[in-house]
Each structure stands twice: as structure tokens, then as C-alpha cells.
Enzyme design. Sequence first.
Site, PDB file in Angstrom:
ATOM      1  N   SER A  61       0.819  -1.368   0.042  1.00 22.10           N
ATOM      2  CA  SER A  61      -0.078  -0.087  -0.060  1.00 22.10           C
ATOM      3  C   SER A  61       0.845   1.248   0.042  1.00 22.10           C
ATOM      4  CB  SER A  61      -0.833  -0.043   1.384  1.00 22.10           C
ATOM      5  OG  SER A  61      -1.386   1.455   1.387  1.00 22.10           O
ATOM      6  N   HIS A  65      -1.082  -0.946  -4.396  1.00 17.18           N
ATOM      7  CA  HIS A  65      -2.270  -0.725  -3.798  1.00 17.18           C
ATOM      8  C   HIS A  65      -2.503   0.816  -3.516  1.00 17.18           C
ATOM      9  CE1 HIS A  65      -6.063  -1.765  -1.325  1.00 17.18           C
ATOM     10  NE2 HIS A  65      -5.782  -0.848  -0.703  1.00 17.18           N
ATOM     11  N   ASP A 122      -4.720   4.159  -2.073  1.00 12.49           N
ATOM     12  CA  ASP A 122      -5.719   4.325  -1.436  1.00 12.49           C
ATOM     13  C   ASP A 122      -6.107   5.836  -1.335  1.00 12.49           C
ATOM     14  OD1 ASP A 122      -6.171   1.859   0.421  1.00 12.49           O
ATOM     15  OD2 ASP A 122      -3.929   2.226   1.060  1.00 12.49           O
ATOM     16  N   MET A 172      -8.842   8.411  -0.208  1.00 11.15           N
ATOM     17  CA  MET A 172      -9.802   8.798   0.987  1.00 11.15           C
ATOM     18  C   MET A 172     -10.209  10.360   0.789  1.00 11.15           C
ATOM     19  SD  MET A 172      -7.508   7.306   4.023  1.00 11.15           S
ATOM     20  CE  MET A 172      -6.677   5.961   4.123  1.00 11.15           C
ATOM     21  N   HIS A 201      -8.229   1.654  -4.330  1.00 14.16           N
ATOM     22  CA  HIS A 201      -9.212   1.487  -3.346  1.00 14.16           C
ATOM     23  C   HIS A 201      -9.819   2.702  -2.947  1.00 14.16           C
ATOM     24  CE1 HIS A 201      -9.726   0.196   1.233  1.00 14.16           C
ATOM     25  NE2 HIS A 201     -10.869   0.156   0.690  1.00 14.16           N
ATOM     26  N   MET A 222     -12.146   4.934  -0.794  1.00 14.90           N
ATOM     27  CA  MET A 222     -12.682   5.052   0.332  1.00 14.90           C
ATOM     28  C   MET A 222     -13.319   6.515   0.147  1.00 14.90           C
ATOM     29  SD  MET A 222      -9.943   3.511   2.813  1.00 14.90           S
ATOM     30  CE  MET A 222      -8.465   3.606   1.424  1.00 14.90           C
ATOM     31  N   MET A 227     -11.953  -5.823   4.667  1.00 14.03           N
ATOM     32  CA  MET A 227     -11.173  -5.077   5.410  1.00 14.03           C
ATOM     33  C   MET A 227     -10.971  -5.633   6.634  1.00 14.03           C
ATOM     34  SD  MET A 227     -10.412  -2.280   3.517  1.00 14.03           S
ATOM     35  CE  MET A 227      -9.376  -1.401   4.918  1.00 14.03           C
ATOM     36  N   ASP A 238      -6.989  -6.331   3.582  1.00 12.67           N
ATOM     37  CA  ASP A 238      -6.283  -5.197   3.822  1.00 12.67           C
ATOM     38  C   ASP A 238      -6.404  -4.640   5.199  1.00 12.67           C
ATOM     39  OD1 ASP A 238      -5.382  -2.551   3.516  1.00 12.67           O
ATOM     40  OD2 ASP A 238      -6.612  -1.838   2.008  1.00 12.67           O
TER      41      ASP A 238
HETATM   42  C1  DX5 Z   1      -6.500   1.434   5.380  1.00 11.68           C
HETATM   43  C2  DX5 Z   1      -5.842   1.282   3.922  1.00 11.68           C
HETATM   44  C3  DX5 Z   1      -5.110   0.394   3.886  1.00 11.68           C
HETATM   45  C4  DX5 Z   1      -3.730   0.771   4.779  1.00 11.68           C
HETATM   46  C5  DX5 Z   1      -3.009  -0.375   5.111  1.00 11.68           C
HETATM   47  O1  DX5 Z   1      -7.743   2.391   5.407  1.00 11.68           O
HETATM   48  O2  DX5 Z   1      -6.987   0.711   3.012  1.00 11.68           O
HETATM   49  O3  DX5 Z   1      -4.773   0.046   2.376  1.00 11.68           O
HETATM   50  O4  DX5 Z   1      -2.739   1.448   3.846  1.00 11.68           O
HETATM   51  O5  DX5 Z   1      -2.017  -0.220   6.012  1.00 11.68           O
HETATM   52  P1  DX5 Z   1      -1.488  -1.151   7.016  1.00 11.68           P
HETATM   53  O6  DX5 Z   1      -0.887  -2.341   6.216  1.00 11.68           O
HETATM   54  O7  DX5 Z   1      -0.361  -0.498   7.863  1.00 11.68           O
HETATM   55  O8  DX5 Z   1      -2.484  -1.626   7.738  1.00 11.68           O
HETATM   56 ZN    ZN Z   2      -6.523  -0.193   0.959  1.00 14.16          ZN
END
Ligand code: DX5
Ligand code: ZN
Length: 214
Positions: free
Chosen positions: A7, A32, A34, A36, A65, A67, A136, A174
Site C-alpha cells: 500500500s 495498492h 488508497d 480517502m 481502493h 474510500m 477490510m 487489507d
Molecule cells: C486503510 C487502507 C490500507 C492501509 C493499510 O484504510 O485501506 O490500505 O494502507 O495499511 P497497514 O498495512 O499499515 O494496515
Molecule cells: Zn486500502
Amino acid sequence: MTKVLPSLLSVDFLNLKDELVKLEEAGVDGLHFDVMDGQFVPNISIGIPILDAVRQQSKLPIDVHLMIENPEQYIELFADHGADLISVHLEATAHIHRAIEQIKNKGKKAGVVINPGTPVSQILPIINTVDYVLIMTVNPGFGGQSFIEDCVDKVLELNTLKNEKQLTFDIEVDGGINAETAEVCVKNGATMLVTGSYFFKQDDYQAVTQKLKG
Ligand code: DX5
Ligand code: ZN
């Protein structure tokens, strides 16, 4: 073969180019990414300009991903900027079929994501149409959180369903994934491992990738 997707939330952004080269050399299966929005989750992360930079530098598949609220509004944008896989949260839209269709119409792999509090039964109506399901294993929003053990039961439940229905979708996990939690998840049916803080703490990316693949 289990796929490993670091990630980028935990990457050293000051050295992004070198890090992307190292990841490719280490043999990871994808990146990956992320996204947000400060609405669906209580944090804001990275978006299109960083995706462009990553796409320009790396040939690895990029797993976006989302979010975010109203994912339908942004799917095409992320697809046009180089995402290869896109996942949307079931909890973020009232029209999950439409969102999945949008991703597929752009020729990308489509995933549905469920939070720790959402039961597997809720994705039954779309299970035949997705390329992957992301379970998740933390509540989304931050890297570095602890793995929620109860989520392992959901991985097993989904894998049992997958086998019963003879489906071929991937099961991605994840949140809080390290060597130990990865092993438990894979034993219960996970085929894609996302790992952020654990992975980027390691000096040898190739060694940790091999270790996670089991
Ligand atoms: C959390 C993200 C993950 C995050 C995982 O909201 O979707 O992808 O980066 O990080 P670790 O592996 O540190 O939990
Ligand atoms: Zn993620």
C-alpha cells in the site's frame, strides 16, 4: 499463488521514484493505491496527481481502493488515469451494481469492499459479477492499525461460498497485514494481500515479498 500488493500510503513519498523501482525489482504483484475523501473515512490521502506520477513510472498493476462517497462520480477519472483494478465500498453507494458496471465498462477489474462491520451476506447479490472482494481487516482510514481477528471468519465464509458456487474471484485482505496475519488469511482463503506499514518497514522488499507469498 498469493499476490502481494504494497500500500503506497506507507511509501516514502520523498523517494517515490526509487521506491517504485525497488518494488518492481522485488517482484510484488501490484501497487495498492488508497484514496480517502475525509467523508467516507476520517482522513484525506492521495489522488490523481500522485496516480499520474506512479503510472508514469511503474508498469505494475495499480489497485485503486476508493474510500470515498459517491464513488460512481470518480470511477471513470481513476480509470482514465491508469488504474487497472478499482474497488468500491458497498457502504459508500446505494447503487453497487451500477458502480461495478462502470468499472467493467472501462475495461478494468472490479472489486467490492466491505468494512469489518458489514457481513459477507450483503455482497451475495453481486458476487457473480465482481473480479475480487476486498475484506477490510481494519476500519479504513489509516495505515498502521491492528488487525481485527474476527474478520478471519469472514474470509473463510466468503471462501466457502466461492467454492460452493465454483466462482473464481480473488479474495483480498487489507489492514494490519504482516507475516503472521497474512498466513492466517491465506489459510482461510485470501489470495491478495495488501500490506502498508509492515512492508515498508523492511529493508529487503524482495525477501518480505517472498515471505508473504508463503
Ligand atoms: C486503510 C487502507 C490500507 C492501509 C493499510 O484504510 O485501506 O490500505 O494502507 O495499511 P497497514 O498495512 O499499515 O494496515
Ligand atoms: Zn486500502
